[in-house]
Design an enzyme around this catalytic site. Structure first.
Site, mmCIF file in Angstrom:
data_model
loop_
_atom_site.group_PDB
_atom_site.id
_atom_site.type_symbol
_atom_site.label_atom_id
_atom_site.label_comp_id
_atom_site.label_asym_id
_atom_site.label_seq_id
_atom_site.Cartn_x
_atom_site.Cartn_y
_atom_site.Cartn_z
ATOM 1 N N THR A 178 0.893 -1.174 0.000
ATOM 2 C CA THR A 178 0.000 0.000 0.000
ATOM 3 C C THR A 178 0.914 1.202 0.000
ATOM 4 O OG1 THR A 178 -2.003 -0.862 1.060
ATOM 5 C CG2 THR A 178 -1.472 1.376 1.608
ATOM 6 N N GLY A 208 -10.792 -2.739 1.401
ATOM 7 C CA GLY A 208 -9.910 -2.700 2.571
ATOM 8 C C GLY A 208 -9.942 -1.358 3.278
ATOM 9 N N ASP A 209 -9.083 -1.251 4.276
ATOM 10 C CA ASP A 209 -9.052 -0.048 5.117
ATOM 11 C C ASP A 209 -8.602 1.209 4.384
ATOM 12 O OD1 ASP A 209 -6.484 -1.364 4.929
ATOM 13 O OD2 ASP A 209 -5.754 0.087 6.386
ATOM 14 N N THR A 229 -0.956 0.599 6.756
ATOM 15 C CA THR A 229 -0.717 -0.484 5.798
ATOM 16 C C THR A 229 -0.714 -1.814 6.554
ATOM 17 O OG1 THR A 229 0.906 -1.485 4.322
ATOM 18 C CG2 THR A 229 1.780 0.025 5.960
ATOM 19 N N GLN A 231 -2.976 -5.770 7.081
ATOM 20 C CA GLN A 231 -4.257 -6.426 6.810
ATOM 21 C C GLN A 231 -5.447 -5.506 7.103
ATOM 22 O OE1 GLN A 231 -6.627 -9.691 8.810
ATOM 23 N NE2 GLN A 231 -5.039 -10.842 7.751
#
Ligand code: ASP
Length: 312
Positions: A178, A208-209, A229, A231
């Site tokens: 990321t 994702g986040d 950055t 999971q």
């Protein structure tokens, strides 16, 4: 609460999915680090010319999205269908304005699209084909899917599929990456931006986040600016970027204490990799990660440039 610093700061990460040193040649490491320097300089130039922290993080992340070495834009991870679905977000700490994009497939620079969305109240977040269609109306460049694919990402997808078949474990670098940036401008304003291709072999439609304000990206003047950055699911569950601000604001922790506590309590015990780049209102830089490495760099309040990949 905003103070007016005379100096500016920019810091970035290029993901905590850094591969082991032996996997890349010296020339490839040097090339990736050169792109980090280029991104820092792009952001710092904006700040030195009196530009805003938002403009600086957008400029910085755009360079990283255009680099093949990081999992965002050109060089993004491939999903389970062998396609790219791109997530990004940006936040202005001065106004709490934010913009976000999820699952875009064509816009060349998702962070620029997030910035366009930041300029309006509703919608502030667009997903999938609607995001790409909006990019076109805003005059942003779109690209065919093949533009985003690099040989390394194709190899990573093949490796992930093999791990699934054989029941073996993937390395952090095969899985994810990321890019993100945080900045403090000469008016004392903070901003953060994040962009990613997500996880290699991720489920189609998985978000994702990096697309979620408060999870992967957060900025609030007087407190901090954060880009994450690792999971994404864990960052969303623990609302990490906002939790860092809350720990500073309500818990009297320092920026580094807050980032370390979250990684130590919510990531490491679960064997989940994570990395955080952040700055506080004084321009203190925090770069914490629990993986083997995290591409990172900054130009601090004294104008000194620093770039690193592993625990150096
Ligand atoms: N946070 C990103 C995601 O979950 C991936 C990463 O940073 O490695 O999509």
């Amino acid at each position: 609460m905003t103070t007016v610093p005379t100096r500016t700061v920019i810091a970035l990460h290029g993901g905590c999915g850094v591969m082991s040193r032996a996997l890349l040649s010296e020339a490839e490491w040097e090339d990736a680090c050169a792109d980090i320097r280029k991104a820092l300089e792009a952001g710092y130039t904006v700040l030195s010319e009196g530009g805003s922290a938002v403009e600086a993080v957008e400029a910085c992340v755009t360079v990283l999205e255009d680099s093949p070495h990081f999992n965002a834009g050109h060089g993004a991870a491939l999903n389970a269908n062998g396609q790219h679905e791109l997530d990004a977000s940006i936040m202005d700490g001065a106004t709490a304005q934010a913009g976000a994009v999820a699952g875009a497939q064509a816009v060349r620079n998702p962070v620029r699209l997030a910035r366009k969305l930041m300029g309006q109240t509703i919608p502030m977040m667009l997903a999938g084909p609607a995001a790409d269609a909006y990019a076109v109306t805003q005059g942003l460049e779109t690209m065919p899917q093949s533009y985003f694919t690099t040989p390394r990402r194709a190899e990573a997808l093949a490796a992930m599929r093999a791990h699934d078949r054989l029941g073996t474990f993937a390395s952090e670098s095969e899985k994810h990456g990321t890019v993100g940036a945080v900045a403090l401008d000469c008016a004392g304003n903070l901003a953060a931006a994040t962009s990613t291709g997500g996880f290699t072999n991720k489920a189609v439609g998985r978000v994702g986040d990096s697309a979620v304000i408060g999870a992967g990206t957060y900025a609030r003047n007087g407190i901090c600016a954060v880009s994450c950055t690792g999971q994404g699911e864990q960052f969303i569950r623990h609302v990490v970027a906002h939790d860092i601000a809350a720990r500073i604001c309500y818990g009297n922790q320092t920026l580094t204490e807050a980032a370390r506590t979250i990684l130590a309590e919510s990531f490491t015990p679960h064997g989940i990799g994570g990395g955080i780049i952040a700055i506080d209102q004084e321009g203190t830089i925090c770069a914490e990660f629990n993986t083997e490495g995290m591409f990172r760099g900054w130009i601090d309040a004294d104008g000194a440039l620093f770039v690193a990949t592993h625990r150096d």
